[in-house]
Design an enzyme around this catalytic site. Structure first.
Site, mmCIF file in Angstrom:
data_model
loop_
_atom_site.group_PDB
_atom_site.id
_atom_site.type_symbol
_atom_site.label_atom_id
_atom_site.label_comp_id
_atom_site.label_asym_id
_atom_site.label_seq_id
_atom_site.Cartn_x
_atom_site.Cartn_y
_atom_site.Cartn_z
ATOM 1 N N ASN A 444 0.827 -1.206 0.000
ATOM 2 C CA ASN A 444 0.000 0.000 0.000
ATOM 3 C C ASN A 444 0.859 1.252 0.000
ATOM 4 O O ASN A 444 1.362 1.669 -1.022
ATOM 5 C CB ASN A 444 -0.950 -0.039 1.193
ATOM 6 C CG ASN A 444 -2.132 0.888 1.033
ATOM 7 O OD1 ASN A 444 -2.065 1.885 0.333
ATOM 8 N ND2 ASN A 444 -3.230 0.566 1.680
ATOM 9 N N ASP A 497 -1.317 2.381 5.675
ATOM 10 C CA ASP A 497 -1.554 2.987 4.373
ATOM 11 C C ASP A 497 -0.402 3.935 4.055
ATOM 12 O O ASP A 497 0.758 3.549 4.092
ATOM 13 C CB ASP A 497 -2.916 3.691 4.383
ATOM 14 C CG ASP A 497 -3.500 3.894 2.998
ATOM 15 O OD1 ASP A 497 -2.735 3.948 2.024
ATOM 16 O OD2 ASP A 497 -4.731 4.018 2.885
#
EC number: 3.1.1.17
Length: 580
Positions: A444, A497
């Site tokens: 990610n 993330d």
């Protein structure tokens, strides 16, 4: 004669002491009789959607001084009425040591058997009380307390509860105590005073993690009173006495308002009942002044500015991502579903580019162009300041990217379907894109160390950020599960993330728990929650790159901090050596 006189004096003294004690008892009885007594009523709640299928009893205490004209303060207690609380409240409200307070005493949920005649002995107590997360807090705030406010006293006074978190306290014993703490920890916007007796901060459903999390989280506005004894439980789940001391030491370390009373008792309510009146006095002291927030750990103090809070930059978007900063310190971000890139300028937020093909992760390059992952068209594109768009690569649906000072680009491709492999792509400054790593569960966020010798990639479906050594030809070597992240009890992964590094070498990671700030040794030092509980990515903006910008669902926030970001498009810098 002396002996007779001595005996007479002892007898006289005994009579006198007895008389004094009798007078004291009579006086106390008289004063107790003069104290206005509140009303306690019993009720039942059956319609929980958060804990479906459960039924529970609860009691509501309303002091006589409550008129129903304005909301009262609130005390919630798990496991029903404990500590002789109604009588204690009568006394303390009458003496002015606590505000006019309505008490709600809640039993854990019971699960009726299929035939409806009996109730299963397992109940729902450990599930509701011992677990971390906001489930029980939502049950109280969204389900039970609104039902309480539908009630009236026997003489018709409507129940009105203050929504001011400074007016709300919560308590309990054992599992009920950790439950009380968890409610306040998860929802300090609703509860800020906690009474914890023989708290179960041990390894039953994750409670043993609290002493560590308290030390790392940005402090919350809570006041806590802890009680326990040296003969408390020491069983398979842990040592209650040691765990409560660990909680107290962590709270002190992080600067919380905390008090305690340690005794030599065991796992019962005797000591808690004895000290409950004084504990309530302390919890409610200086009620009008509110509760102070501690400074936090030395690591938090190194990065946060006292008094500087999150500010809203913009809201009303569908899903924000890809915050990126240019050489002037201007911040750009994407509203992915709406295929729009925004610029945060001096006059506020303005549209920079439309029709981005679901532009997602993005970063500026050393050439001043904004490089963006266009998910819908499966491209990497670069946008010049004048709006000209150039294709850089195509043929895969990326997620996030980083552009180094030498012009090389690294892009994550998560493996969106769950069946295709997760990949890391390398796009040389001049050349074709190629895969340089596979094997992560869901690659990610991506960034580089300040000296640009290491590539960092977050694996959202784990609790790891991977580290790679960047080779001269752009390939990657020496892959390590290097940064160890915290995971919330409500999820099976960290949700890691977007990431950035600061000039001191720290790695900032957007996760389900907020921003986790790691030292160069790979350890989480600090956890900074976002205002709305969401964060997908971050960057350092402003002229000195010392304003933190985060994308948070439908909103974007900013916050001034003490440190500056290390931008990958700048010349590499060497941070100071890490702490051991």
């Amino acid at each position: 004669m002396g002996v007779v006189l001595s005996r007479w004096m002892k007898t006289a003294c005994a009579v006198f002491v007895g008389f004094v004690l009798l007078q004291s008892l009579v006086s106390h009885a008289a004063s107790a009789a003069d104290v206005p007594k509140g009303e306690v009523t019993k009720h039942q709640f059956r319609s929980s959607k958060i804990f479906p299928g459960t039924v529970r009893d609860f009691w509501v205490y309303v002091p006589q001084q409550y008129t129903g004209e304005k909301p009262a303060a609130l005390y919630v207690n798990q496991d029903g009425i404990q500590y002789n609380a109604p009588a204690v409240f009568d006394q303390l409200i009458a003496s002015g040591d606590m505000p006019v307070t309505i008490g709600v005493f809640v039993m854990h949920g019971k699960v009726p058997a299929v035939n409806g005649e009996t109730q299963l002995d397992r109940f729902n107590r450990s599930y509701e009380y011992d677990g971390l997360g906001d489930g029980y807090a939502r049950f109280l705030i969204d389900e039970l307390l609104p039902e309480v406010e539908k009630l009236k006293t026997s003489d018709g006074r409507p129940i009105k509860l203050s929504k001011d978190p400074h007016d709300r306290a919560i308590g309990g014993s054992s599992s009920g105590a950790i439950c009380a703490w968890t409610v306040a920890w998860e929802r300090p916007d609703s509860f800020r005073r906690v009474f914890s007796a023989i708290g179960t901060y041990v390894g039953l459903r994750g409670g043993q993690n609290y002493p560590t999390l308290i030390r790392k989280y940005e402090p919350k506005p809570l006041r806590v009173f802890l009680e326990d004894g040296t003969n408390d439980l020491n069983i398979y789940g842990g040592d209650w006495w040691i765990a409560n001391q660990a909680m107290e030491r962590s709270l002190v370390f992080a600067g919380y308002e905390v008090n305690h009373s340690w005794g030599d008792g065991g796992h019962n309510g005797k000591h808690a009942t004895e000290i409950f009146p004084e504990a309530m006095k302390w919890l409610w002291k200086d009620h009008a002044a509110g509760i102070k927030v501690g400074k936090g750990s030395p690591q938090l103090q190194e990065i946060l500015i006292p008094g500087e809070e999150w500010e809203l930059v913009g809201e009303g978007y569908k899903f924000t991502e890809g915050p990126a900063v240019n050489a002037q310190g201007e911040v750009f971000f994407n509203d992915v579903p709406n295929s729009t890139t925004y610029k945060v300028g001096s006059q506020g937020v303005e549209v920079f580019r439309k029709e981005t093909n679901n532009g997602d992760g993005q970063a500026f390059g050393p050439d001043g162009r904004l490089y963006t992952v266009a998910g819908q068209s499966r491209q990497i594109v670069a946008t010049s300041p004048d709006g000209k768009v150039t294709e850089i690569a195509k043929g895969f649906r990326g997620n996030d990217l980083v552009v180094l000072n030498n012009g090389n680009i690294y892009v994550t491709e998560p493996g969106w379907s769950g069946t295709e492999p997760s990949k890391i792509w390398f796009i040389p400054k001049s050349g074709e894109a190629k895969v340089v790593d596979t094997g992560l569960k869901f690659s990610n966020g991506i960034t580089v160390s300040p000296d640009q010798s290491l590539l960092y990639v977050s694996d959202s479906k784990s609790h790891w950020v991977y580290s790679y050594q960047i080779q001269a030809d752009g390939t990657l070597s020496y892959k390590q599960k290097y940064y160890h992240l915290h995971m919330p009890d409500t999820a099976d992964d960290s949700g890691a993330d977007g990431m950035r590094t600061d000039k001191n070498g720290r790695l900032w990671v957007a996760t389900r728990m907020g921003l986790q700030v790691c030292d160069q040794a790979g350890r989480v030092n600090c956890i900074i929650p976002s205002p709305n509980g969401k964060v997908s990515n971050l960057t350092f903006g402003g002229a000195e790159f010392d304003t933190l910008f985060i994308t948070a669902g439908d909103r974007v926030y900013k916050r001034k901090i003490k440190v500056s970001g290390a931008n990958a498009w700048q010349s590499p810098i060497k941070p100071a050596a890490p702490r051991l």
